[in-house]
Design an enzyme around this catalytic site. Structure first.
Site, PDB file in Angstrom:
ATOM      1  N   SER A 254       0.840  -1.192   0.000  1.00  0.00           N
ATOM      2  CA  SER A 254       0.000   0.000   0.000  1.00  0.00           C
ATOM      3  C   SER A 254       0.872   1.237   0.000  1.00  0.00           C
ATOM      4  CB  SER A 254      -0.920  -0.002   1.211  1.00  0.00           C
ATOM      5  OG  SER A 254      -0.230   0.544   2.320  1.00  0.00           O
ATOM      6  N   LYS A 255       0.244   2.333  -0.333  1.00  0.00           N
ATOM      7  CA  LYS A 255       0.959   3.592  -0.496  1.00  0.00           C
ATOM      8  C   LYS A 255       1.658   4.021   0.787  1.00  0.00           C
ATOM      9  CE  LYS A 255       0.678   7.704  -2.811  1.00  0.00           C
ATOM     10  NZ  LYS A 255       2.002   7.440  -3.301  1.00  0.00           N
ATOM     11  N   ARG A 256       1.145   3.560   1.907  1.00  0.00           N
ATOM     12  CA  ARG A 256       1.734   3.981   3.182  1.00  0.00           C
ATOM     13  C   ARG A 256       3.182   3.548   3.328  1.00  0.00           C
ATOM     14  NH1 ARG A 256      -1.764   1.576   6.935  1.00  0.00           N
ATOM     15  NH2 ARG A 256      -3.277   1.464   5.252  1.00  0.00           N
ATOM     16  N   GLY A 258       5.363   3.192   0.915  1.00  0.00           N
ATOM     17  CA  GLY A 258       6.248   3.677  -0.134  1.00  0.00           C
ATOM     18  C   GLY A 258       5.506   3.740  -1.450  1.00  0.00           C
TER      19      GLY A 258
END
Ligand code: GLU
Length: 478
Positions: A254-256, A258
């Site tokens: 997930s974007k969290r 990276g």
């Protein structure tokens, strides 16, 4: 005649391209090509709220950069168009009408308020969220009357009320679902626009798609999709649900943690060759232990046999590893072209080529060149203590630097790495000097950095005048 092999990539134009979606596209493309089939692009833009302007153009650009070529699609054409779902609304309307008439789908007139109250009630009783089928048994006649009266409705798929639904996934084999777990989900929304679950199936059929590669997040709706094929009396394509991509910690990518978008990796200077090589190994296991694959090789080597259903791990170090490999394969000229956006302009070509050449072995991605080569463009304001080698005092180091600078100034040589090396080593040997005592301060004086290429390499790229000027600067430090 055997049916033609046709794979498709069906992205929604919601902005950036997730690495997982690139993997889906890549697997579809490679399977299609390895089976001498076609690869089709279809834009699934029925969720207008999530649509991002320019997403199709940006997607086409990335695909072209990656070397993925579509045989049919928007802006490309083909016999099965239009390839943009918002241009196919009439097709969906006719087919949903047909399902209603045949009793395989029904209009649902429930208001948003009623559905909300139903959902709250289900939540309170810890029941799974599901439509209670209040409109399922309305007669067709009554349904038509309510439409004529202008009532708003959605169209829902009629699920079997009991029994099992068996589906077949090419990577997992048979998967069995209980009919009672299936919701009468929405096929067409109240504005007449179909959901993914309807448009996707209709289009795969009408576009004669023979094989589908898609993420395994679609497995829960897979039985409903197969039931829809059955409702129409159509033969479904073969499905490959590609395994999840996990981060190194085992969580969902997930974007969290990276970057997850291909655009981010391209902007940082990862080469398309490396991204492809990295992506293809997210769920595909080659026959041999070969590690590097070009797209051309993959078109021949890739096969269903190496595909599995267990999750793939997204390991950025691997991407760096592939990228370093492909960077090293570039000629200095090619690498400079790729690096230009990360380098200052207004410098001579030969100088920039030298700078790039020296950074090549230490770069993991193109953008690294900025930090690796900054000292060439501007000598950092380093601490004088950096000039001191091991047990030598700064004064002794400076003294050594003076001696060596005299040698360099006097030398009547062609100013190249080789001749500088020859000259300095011959002198160090003749004078029985220790290499480190001289080469360390020389390297620091030239680069201002603790780590850098050899002093001879740096001096050669800087040129005689600038190299000697930097030695003078060192003398003013102590
Ligand atoms: N539009 C869907 C998505 O972007 C396509 C999934 C599929 O390939 O069927 O996730």
């Amino acid at each position: 005649m055997a049916k033609k092999i046709r794979f498709r990539f069906a992205p929604s134009p919601t902005g950036f391209l997730h690495v997982g979606n690139l993997r889906t596209a890549l697997f579809g493309y490679l399977l299609a090509k390895s089976l001498a089939g076609d690869f089709i692009l279809r834009l699934e833009d029925t969720d207008q709220k999530r649509e991002v302007e320019g997403a199709l153009e940006s997607l086409l650009k990335i695909m072209a950069k990656m070397g993925i070529v579509f045989d049919e699609g928007p802006q490309i054409g083909g016999d099965f168009g239009p390839y943009i779902q918002s241009e196919r609304l009439a097709i969906y309307r006719d087919l949903s009408d047909q399902l209603i008439k045949e009793g395989k789908a029904y209009r649902c007139f429930c208001s948003a308020e009623r559905l909300e109250a139903m959902r709250e009630n289900q939540q309170a009783h810890k029941l799974p969220p599901r439509y209670d089928r209040a409109c399922r048994d309305l007669s067709l006649e009554e349904s038509e009357i309510r439409v004529a009266a202008g009532e708003k409705f959605v169209i829902r798929q009629k699920m079997p009320l009991d029994g099992e639904v068996k589906v077949h996934d090419e990577l997992r084999g048979e998967i069995v679902f209980r009919a009672e777990d299936l919701d009468d989900h929405v096929l067409v929304k109240s504005d007449g626009v179909p959901t993914y679950q309807f448009a996707n199936i209709v289009d795969d059929h009408l576009m004669e798609i023979s094989h589908v590669t898609r993420g395994d997040e679609w497995i829960p709706s897979f039985p409903k999709n197969i039931l829809l094929y059955q409702a129409f009396g159509w033969t479904p394509p073969k499905f490959f649900h590609l395994p999840l991509i996990l981060n190194k910690g085992g969580g969902k990518l997930s974007k969290r943690q990276g970057d997850v978008f291909v655009e981010d990796y391209l902007a940082k200077g990862y080469l398309s060759e490396a991204i492809i090589n990295f992506c293809v190994l997210l769920g595909w296991h080659p026959k041999s232990d070969q590690e590097f694959f070009t797209l051309e090789e993959l078109k021949k080597e890739f096969s269903v046999v190496g595909l599995g259903a267990s999750p793939a791990v997204f390991d950025l170090e691997k991407l760096d590893f592939y990228n370093s490999h492909y960077l090293r394969q570039k000629s200095d000229e090619e690498l400079l072209e790729l690096c230009r956006e990360y380098l200052p302009g207004d410098y001579q070509e030969e100088f920039l080529l030298g700078v790039t050449n020296l950074a090549k072995d230490r770069m993991k991605k193109l953008s690294d060149i900025s930090a690796l080569s900054a000292f060439f463009f501007e000598l950092p304001d380093y601490e004088p203590s950096l000039l001191a080698w091991k047990s030598l005092s700064p004064e002794e180091s400076l003294n050594n630097l003076r001696e060596i600078s005299v040698i360099l100034e006097k030398a009547d040589i062609h100013w190249s790495k080789e001749s500088l090396e020859e000259l300095v080593f011959a002198w160090l040997k003749a004078e029985s000097k220790k290499n480190g005592d001289y080469l360390w301060p020389l390297r620091v004086a030239l680069s201002g950095e603790k780590n850098s290429p050899s002093p001879f390499e740096i001096a050669a790229v800087l040129g005689r005048e600038e190299a000697l000027r930097r030695l003078q600067i060192a003398f003013t430090k102590i």
